[in-house]
Structures are given as structure tokens and as C-alpha cells.
Design a protein around this motif. Structure first.
Motif, PDB file in Angstrom:
ATOM      1  N   UNK A 251      -8.625  26.120   6.104  1.00 46.18           N
ATOM      2  CA  UNK A 251      -7.167  26.204   6.009  1.00 46.18           C
ATOM      3  C   UNK A 251      -6.694  27.625   5.662  1.00 46.18           C
ATOM      4  N   UNK A 252      -7.371  28.271   4.715  1.00 45.63           N
ATOM      5  CA  UNK A 252      -6.920  29.595   4.268  1.00 45.63           C
ATOM      6  C   UNK A 252      -7.053  30.647   5.370  1.00 45.63           C
ATOM      7  N   UNK A 253      -8.176  30.599   6.096  1.00 49.27           N
ATOM      8  CA  UNK A 253      -8.370  31.567   7.189  1.00 49.27           C
ATOM      9  C   UNK A 253      -7.322  31.331   8.282  1.00 49.27           C
ATOM     10  N   UNK A 254      -6.931  30.079   8.455  1.00 49.48           N
ATOM     11  CA  UNK A 254      -5.896  29.767   9.448  1.00 49.48           C
ATOM     12  C   UNK A 254      -4.577  30.436   9.086  1.00 49.48           C
ATOM     13  N   UNK A 255      -4.193  30.275   7.813  1.00 52.13           N
ATOM     14  CA  UNK A 255      -2.935  30.909   7.351  1.00 52.13           C
ATOM     15  C   UNK A 255      -3.022  32.430   7.463  1.00 52.13           C
ATOM     16  N   UNK A 256      -4.181  32.946   7.081  1.00 55.77           N
ATOM     17  CA  UNK A 256      -4.378  34.401   7.114  1.00 55.77           C
ATOM     18  C   UNK A 256      -4.260  34.938   8.548  1.00 55.77           C
ATOM     19  N   UNK A 257      -4.768  34.171   9.496  1.00 53.38           N
ATOM     20  CA  UNK A 257      -4.703  34.595  10.899  1.00 53.38           C
ATOM     21  C   UNK A 257      -3.244  34.702  11.352  1.00 53.38           C
ATOM     22  N   UNK A 258      -2.422  33.746  10.940  1.00 53.90           N
ATOM     23  CA  UNK A 258      -0.998  33.806  11.310  1.00 53.90           C
ATOM     24  C   UNK A 258      -0.376  35.066  10.713  1.00 53.90           C
ATOM     25  N   UNK A 259      -0.716  35.356   9.441  1.00 55.80           N
ATOM     26  CA  UNK A 259      -0.135  36.545   8.787  1.00 55.80           C
ATOM     27  C   UNK A 259      -0.592  37.825   9.477  1.00 55.80           C
ATOM     28  N   UNK A 260      -1.840  37.843   9.925  1.00 54.47           N
ATOM     29  CA  UNK A 260      -2.332  39.037  10.628  1.00 54.47           C
ATOM     30  C   UNK A 260      -1.548  39.250  11.914  1.00 54.47           C
ATOM     31  N   UNK A 261      -1.293  38.171  12.642  1.00 57.20           N
ATOM     32  CA  UNK A 261      -0.499  38.292  13.871  1.00 57.20           C
ATOM     33  C   UNK A 261       0.943  38.668  13.547  1.00 57.20           C
ATOM     34  N   UNK A 262       1.453  38.130  12.461  1.00 57.98           N
ATOM     35  CA  UNK A 262       2.821  38.452  12.032  1.00 57.98           C
ATOM     36  C   UNK A 262       2.943  39.960  11.782  1.00 57.98           C
ATOM     37  N   UNK A 263       1.896  40.524  11.208  1.00 62.90           N
ATOM     38  CA  UNK A 263       1.864  41.974  10.945  1.00 62.90           C
ATOM     39  C   UNK A 263       1.924  42.765  12.258  1.00 62.90           C
ATOM     40  N   UNK A 264       1.431  42.144  13.325  1.00 66.99           N
ATOM     41  CA  UNK A 264       1.438  42.784  14.649  1.00 66.99           C
ATOM     42  C   UNK A 264       2.757  42.520  15.368  1.00 66.99           C
TER      43      UNK A 264
END
Ligand code: ZN
Length: 458
Positions: free
Chosen positions: A217-230
Motif C-alpha cells: 500500500x505505501x509504495x502505491x501511494x508513493x508512486x502516485x506522489x512521484x508522478x504528481x511531482x512530474x
């Protein structure tokens, strides 16, 4: 209780600011150059209504007024583009494409040596070659889409780390021609999807160039944030049987917190159920959806994004000009295409009957010899007509319905005041002959003429 003086003052200031903004917008509109596009007919895919003869008044990049020529007249200073006997339509929308992949089919014998032999070798080559080369490919394919009348695309992954967001910004800045792009950035996948058996010393480095991994779950949320940064516009997830509902639900929740929609690739019944239970906004492909799943999607308002890319023997059309196919393999491909066609006809019938919201995407990532990317994409989209949709339903899937799936129904997908001036023109009546969309005669994006083989450029 009366509002406190401080609150009243703040309200006054807000009102004044709003008035000022409205006045500035009006001033900008009245200063924008006017263009009047005239045509014999205008077809509205949402209603099926025809306006004849039609005139569209454009101020800058937006549509200002739509009506008959006599209603609108010729405003002072307007540039006139008279397209004569054509039919105007809103610019087309490809709800699912891959502008940074242009895979050439491998010889049959080579395909069988690889796991996922048709797709993965070309994907790996795209990942490990120069990102600059890939960026230029994306620019070319974007231009080719636009020239064929596709004025908006949703690019759902396979763009390297930032190819699609950068291309979107370059197009918006006028550096290169192309459609409006909704960019997903890197695709979120579970480990082991798409490519296996890589050199262990390089595996992570290779995968990170193309994907963000959901491992819990945490890596999933983190992935969204990484894309959000892009600065992405949408989140793309590929669901397989390894993806859990809590993982995908966390991704969806995180994405929605950032006001991003989530498009989920799901083909088999289990993945489709995961996408439904986790609250996806659209399900991409959806080939094995059951009637019960279609009903659930309808009730939850989840869009079904149909991708009839290989419908009716698309593989042979793509492969035969490029590779030699042994007779036995050809016969096998033909019979599998016939079976696939039957299944897809049934799927389309069930989708229409269920009342689920639908749109369409070309899922184009292939090289078709002798065709531009735009030509290949439109041919793929029009397979919906062959699979049993009416011309009107097919048109809606790639205009008004697609705009709503993207959340851009107030900007694109119809010819109405306030929308972007994204117009195409075809000869004849699209309901009688939808294949005319393969021969678009005129393309305008944001009030700018991209191509015009109808009238000499004014
Ligand atoms: Zn795809």
C-alpha cells in the motif's frame, strides 16, 4: 447572526477581485482575433443533430458562437474560412495511446523464444535506447495524430520517465505541433509484469526508466506522489492477478486527493473486479468483463474504455508487410482473429446493453508500414463500427464520451461556445459513412489551422 465586519470586508474584496478577473477575461476575448469557419453542415455527436448551413465564430483559441451563417453574419475584422460542402465535427479524442512506442513486429520464430514475445522485445529496446531519440519519436507521432484529426490524446504510459509530460508542455508552448496531451507519466505495475528474465544486475535500473512498482500500500501511494511531482494529468495502473484491492484502493485514494483520475488496465475477470472494488475511474480494455461487472461499473459510474486495436485480424495487417509468416502460423492467426472478432462483437453488444458509460482508445503502440500514426489510430478506433456500434455511438466514443471520461467535457469534445476551437471537417455524412474519418480534409486546433485540403489557406 450578521457577519462580522472583517468577514464582510473579505467578501467585498473577493467580489471586487472576481469582477476584475471577469473584466480582464472579457477584454482579452474582445481583443482576440476572430475567425469565422463556414461549412455546409455541422454534426453534433452528442445529440445527433445537424446544423445546415453552419458557421462557427472563433475568438483566439475558443469557440465564441455557433449558428447558421445568417444568425452569425460576418463580424468586423473576422478572417473567413469557407470550407464549402464539408461536414464539421469536433476534433477527435484518442482515450488511450502510447506516443513513445512504435514497435516493429519480430519474426514469428523470434517471438516464440521470448516470454511476451510480441511486445516485450520492442519495449525493452525503447527503454534502453537514447531518451532523446524516444522524445523525437514522440514528437513525430504526436504530429501525425494531429494531422489526421486527433486533437486530444490521453497518453497512458510507456514514455520513459517524463517523455509525455515534457511533450505536452512543448506542444502547449508552441515548440512542436501535436494534440492536447493528458499525460500519465510512468505506469504503476506489480513486479513481474511486462518484462521478465532481465540481467539481474540491470533489472531495477531498466524497470525504473519505464515503471513505478506497487509493492504494498505505501509504495502505491508513493508512486502516485512521484508522478504528481512530474506534474502528470492522470494515473495509469496496470492491474494483474497480483495486484490487491487494498493496494489499488490506496493508489486511487492518493490520486483523488491530488485531483487525478485513475485509468486501470484490466483484461481478465479478476483484474477487472479489483479495479471495480478499488474504485477506478476507467477500466482500459476490459475484454473479459462479465455482465455482472458491467452492471457494477454502470452503477459506480466507471468508464469502459474500449480498445479494439487488433479487431478482425489487425495482427496480420500489421505484420504481413514487415515479416514473413509461415503458412501454418498464418492459418492459426486467421482462425484466432475470427474467434477474437466473435468475442469482441459480443462484448460490444453487452457493453451497449448494460448502459455502462463507454469511450474508446486506439492503444496504438505499433508500427504499421505505409501508415502514419494518425491513420493507424483512426483505423483502430473505427473498428468499433465494424464490431456492431452505430456510427453515432462510435463518434460519441471518440468525441463527447471521451471528453467526459477525461474530465475535460467543458473544454473539448463538442462544438460549443467556450470550448477550445478544435474542429475537423470531412466530406459527406459521418452517420452514412464513418470511414470518411480516415480522410479528414481539415483540422483546426485551438483556432489554428493545422491542415486544409478543402480550401486554399486564407
Ligand atoms: Zn495501452
Amino acid at each position: 447572526m450578521p457577519p462580522r465586519p472583517q468577514t464582510r470586508m473579505r467578501r467585498c474584496a473577493t467580489l471586487l477581485l472576481l469582477l476584475l478577473v471577469a473584466q480582464l477575461q472579457l477584454a482579452a476575448q474582445s481583443a482576440a482575433p476572430l475567425t469565422l469557419v463556414k461549412a455546409a453542415r455541422l454534426f453534433d455527436p452528442r445529440t445527433g443533430n445537424v446544423l445546415a448551413p453552419a458557421a462557427v465564430l472563433i475568438a483566439g483559441d475558443k469557440i465564441k458562437q455557433v449558428g447558421s451563417s445568417s444568425q452569425i453574419g460576418v463580424p468586423a475584422g473576422a478572417k473567413i474560412i469557407d470550407l464549402g460542402s464539408v461536414t464539421l465535427l469536433p476534433g477527435l479524442i484518442d482515450g488511450h495511446t502510447h506516443l513513445f512506442l512504435d514497435i516493429i513486429v519480430l519474426p514469428e520464430a523470434e517471438q516464440y523464444r521470448h516470454a511476451n514475445g510480441l511486445f516485450a522485445p520492442g519495449l525493452l529496446l525503447a527503454i534502453v535506447e537514447s531518451p532523446s531519440k524516444r522524445a523525437l519519436l514522440g514528437a513525430q507521432l504526436a504530429r501525425e495524430d494531429l494531422e489526421s484529426g486527433i486533437t486530444t490524446v490521453r497518453n497512458l504510459g510507456h514514455s520513459g520517465v517524463d517523455g509525455d509530460t515534457e511533450l505536452r508542455d512543448a506542444i502547449n508552448a508552441g515548440r512542436v505541433p501535436g494534440p492536447r496531451i493528458l499525460a500519465s507519466g510512468r505506469k504503476l505495475i506489480t513486479p513481474g509484469e511486462y518484462v521478465q528474465n532481465l540481467n539481474p544486475a540491470l533489472t531495477d535500473a531498466i524497470l525504473q526508466q519505464e515503471f513505478l512498482l506497487i509493492e504494498g500500500v505505501d509504495r502505491g501511494r508513493q508512486a502516485v506522489r512521484q508522478n504528481e511531482l512530474q506534474n502528470v494529468d492522470v494515473i495509469k495502473v496496470s492491474a494483474d492477478e497480483n495486484l490487491t484491492v487494498p493496494e489499488l484502493a490506496a493508489v486511487v485514494e492518493e490520486a483523488h486527493r491530488h485531483h487525478l483520475r485513475v485509468a486501470v488496465h484490466a483484461i481478465d475477470t479478476t483484474s477487472i473486479q479489483t479495479a471495480i472494488d478499488a474504485g477506478a475511474d476507467s477500466i482500459e480494455h476490459g475484454n473479459d468483463a462479465t455482465d455482472e461487472q458491467l452492471r457494477l461499473m454502470r452503477d459506480k459510474g466507471i468508464y469502459f474504455d474500449l480498445t479494439p486495436t487488433f479487431y478482425g485480424g489487425g495482427y496480420l495487417k500489421m505484420a504481413e508487410p514487415v515479416i514473413v509468416i509461415p503458412p501454418a502460423a498464418r492459418a492459426e492467426r486467421l482462425s484466432s482473429a475470427a474467434r477474437g472478432k466473435q468475442r469482441y462483437d459480443q462484448l460490444v453488444r453487452r457493453v451497449l446493453k448494460s448502459g455502462v458509460k463507454f469511450a474508446a482508445g486506439s492503444d496504438m503502440c505499433w508500427f504499421y508500414a505505409g501508415e502514419t500514426r494518425g491513420q493507424a489510430s483512426i483505423a483502430a478506433l473505427l473498428n468499433l463500427r465494424a464490431a456492431g456500434m452505430s456510427s453515432l455511438q462510435t463518434l460519441r466514443a471518440i468525441t463527447s464520451n471521451a471528453a467526459e471520461m477525461l474530465g475535460w467535457q467543458d473544454r473539448i469534445g463538442s462544438i460549443e461556445p467556450g470550448r477550445f476551437a478544435d474542429l475537423i471537417a470531412i466530406a459527406g455524412d459521418p452517420v452514412a459513412d464513418i470511414t470518411q474519418l480516415e480522410h479528414v480534409r481539415f483540422v483546426m486546433k485551438g483556432g489554428k489551422v493545422i491542415r486544409n485540403s478543402v480550401a486554399p489557406l486564407p
